[in-house]
Design a protein around this motif. Structure first.
Motif, PDB file in Angstrom:
ATOM      1  N   ALA A  24       0.807  -1.227   0.000  1.00 14.17           N
ATOM      2  CA  ALA A  24       0.000   0.000   0.000  1.00 14.17           C
ATOM      3  C   ALA A  24       0.835   1.271   0.000  1.00 14.17           C
ATOM      4  CB  ALA A  24      -0.953  -0.021   1.195  1.00 14.17           C
ATOM      5  N   THR A  25       1.734   1.409  -1.015  1.00 12.57           N
ATOM      6  CA  THR A  25       2.439   2.688  -1.216  1.00 12.57           C
ATOM      7  C   THR A  25       2.384   2.999  -2.715  1.00 12.57           C
ATOM      8  OG1 THR A  25       4.512   1.481  -1.428  1.00 12.57           O
ATOM      9  CG2 THR A  25       4.067   2.490   0.704  1.00 12.57           C
ATOM     10  N   PRO A  26       2.432   4.270  -3.096  1.00 13.49           N
ATOM     11  CA  PRO A  26       2.257   4.601  -4.512  1.00 13.49           C
ATOM     12  C   PRO A  26       3.352   4.006  -5.404  1.00 13.49           C
ATOM     13  CG  PRO A  26       1.996   6.556  -3.158  1.00 13.49           C
ATOM     14  CD  PRO A  26       2.519   5.477  -2.252  1.00 13.49           C
ATOM     15  N   ARG A  56      -7.368  10.452  -8.684  1.00 16.59           N
ATOM     16  CA  ARG A  56      -6.361  10.468  -7.606  1.00 16.59           C
ATOM     17  C   ARG A  56      -5.118  11.253  -8.023  1.00 16.59           C
ATOM     18  NH1 ARG A  56      -9.967   7.096  -7.165  1.00 16.59           N
ATOM     19  NH2 ARG A  56     -10.679   6.402  -5.114  1.00 16.59           N
ATOM     20  N   PRO A  99      -6.413  -1.172  -3.745  1.00 12.31           N
ATOM     21  CA  PRO A  99      -6.274  -0.217  -2.639  1.00 12.31           C
ATOM     22  C   PRO A  99      -5.926   1.172  -3.179  1.00 12.31           C
ATOM     23  CG  PRO A  99      -4.676  -2.035  -2.464  1.00 12.31           C
ATOM     24  CD  PRO A  99      -5.355  -2.183  -3.773  1.00 12.31           C
ATOM     25  N   ASP A 100      -6.560   2.213  -2.659  1.00 12.21           N
ATOM     26  CA  ASP A 100      -6.290   3.588  -3.117  1.00 12.21           C
ATOM     27  C   ASP A 100      -4.848   4.009  -2.845  1.00 12.21           C
ATOM     28  OD1 ASP A 100      -8.733   4.050  -4.173  1.00 12.21           O
ATOM     29  OD2 ASP A 100      -9.549   5.056  -2.403  1.00 12.21           O
ATOM     30  N   GLU A 101      -4.218   3.382  -1.837  1.00  9.74           N
ATOM     31  CA  GLU A 101      -2.863   3.821  -1.440  1.00  9.74           C
ATOM     32  C   GLU A 101      -1.799   3.512  -2.494  1.00  9.74           C
ATOM     33  OE1 GLU A 101      -4.828   1.849   0.289  1.00  9.74           O
ATOM     34  OE2 GLU A 101      -5.430   3.091   2.006  1.00  9.74           O
ATOM     35  N   ILE A 102      -2.130   2.690  -3.504  1.00  9.97           N
ATOM     36  CA  ILE A 102      -1.087   2.305  -4.477  1.00  9.97           C
ATOM     37  C   ILE A 102      -0.869   3.375  -5.536  1.00  9.97           C
ATOM     38  CG2 ILE A 102      -1.540  -0.146  -4.131  1.00  9.97           C
ATOM     39  CD1 ILE A 102      -2.931  -0.172  -6.869  1.00  9.97           C
ATOM     40  N   GLY A 153      -0.769   7.684  -6.679  1.00 12.92           N
ATOM     41  CA  GLY A 153      -0.614   9.060  -6.200  1.00 12.92           C
ATOM     42  C   GLY A 153      -0.358   9.983  -7.374  1.00 12.92           C
TER      43      GLY A 153
END
Ligand code: NDP
Length: 284
Positions: free
Chosen positions: A185-187, A236, A207-210, A212
């Motif tokens: 879960a990181t961009p 996003r 997951p939205d966290e992937i 940015g």
């Protein structure tokens, strides 16, 4: 006399390959006929042989025949061997000569990413899907030495299989596989959607966290309007692209194999974009 080419698939009506190759040919002053060839699911080889008897010089191959095209050929390029699938066949011009198979999908993607100025070297990449398209693009992507490449798939076993198979070309790249629900879960720098989900207006559960503002989001699918995956990315702050350029670039590589010259893809991208917009307006 015009040389004869075709794209074969099932279905095939939607294919834009004739338009692309006719535009390339006009640009190069080459006289060719490029047909759409529908084959029954159990009739691929018969359709290819019949086309060869009519004097066919080459063929593009699309869903669902890329694996059969590979099996049918007598000689395979290294990239077709890697993909175990062929999207381009070159037919012998003398009876009894070998049928040659190649796969230009991977270089098509890499060239399109370069066209958009997307960096691969040293970047963190995520590929969604572990089917034929992912198999075709893995080697050319890994050759450009990303720092990490994760393959995430609905059925994670297929992702793990590809990781094992491509470990020998991963070099210093951290190559890994996981289920869609377990993506770190990181961009990412670049997310490539190699699933057909957009064609059904579906977004894989991500997951939205992937993603940015620094992320490039590339959907191999394309349409006149942005796909759901592109809309998700844009909402996003990411930079979205569709797969239209990949289609044109893989066609340019096939053209090079058949004619020995590489066409300029820029005007054909524009022409194709306009043609798609016109067709989809008519369908609305
Ligand atoms: P495959 O059928 O070989 O593989 C499809 C993959 O997508 C599988 O890993 C499958 O997962 C996964 N998948 C399918 N549906 C969904 C969904 N709804 N949600 C999440 N995952 C899903 O297809 P290809 O690899 O040959 O093609 C993939 C896409 O790429 C297609 O849309 C194709 O049109 C496009 N493409 C575009 C090109 C271009 O030039 N622009 C060139 C080549 C392909 P599972 O393993 O779990 O079933």
């Amino acid at each position: 006399m015009s040389q004869l080419f075709a794209v074969i698939g099932n279905p095939i009506e939607h294919s834009r390959s004739p338009l692309i190759h006719q535009q390339f040919a006009r640009q190069m002053g080459i006289d060719l006929v490029y047909e759409k060839l529908w084959a029954p699911i159990d009739g691929f080889e018969a359709a290819v042989r019949e086309f060869m008897e009519r004097g066919g010089a080459g063929m593009n191959v699309t869903v669902p025949f890329k694996l059969e095209a590979f099996d049918l050929a007598d000689e395979h390029s290294p990239r077709a061997k890697r993909a175990l699938a062929a999207n381009t066949l070159v037919f012998p011009q003398e009876a009894g000569g070998p049928i040659r198979a190649d796969n230009t999908d991977g270089i098509g993607l890499v060239n399109d990413l370069a066209f958009h100025g997307v960096e691969i070297t040293g970047r963190r990449l995520l590929i969604l899907g572990a089917g034929g398209a992912t198999r075709g693009v893995l080697e050319p992507l890994l050759e450009r030495t990303p720092s990490a490449l994760t393959i995430a798939n609905r059925n994670p076993e297929r992702a793990y299989g590809l990781v094992e198979e491509f470990a020998d070309v991963a070099g210093d790249c951290l190559l890994s596989g996981c289920p869609l629900a377990a993506i770190e879960a990181t961009p990412f720098d670049l997310i490539i959607n190699a699933t057909p989900a957009s064609l059904a207006r579906q977004l894989p559960p991500l997951p939205d966290e992937i993603i940015g503002p620094e992320t490039t989001a590339y959907d191999m699918a394309y349409s006149a309007e942005p796909t759901v995956f592109m809309e998700w990315a844009a909402s996003r702050g990411a930079s979205p692209h569709d797969g239209l350029g990949m289609l044109v670039e893989q066609a340019a590589e096939s053209f090079l194999l058949w004619h020995g010259r590489r066409p300029d893809t820029a005007p054909v991208r524009l022409a194709l974009r306009e043609a798609i917009a016109r067709t989809e307006q008519r369908q609305d």
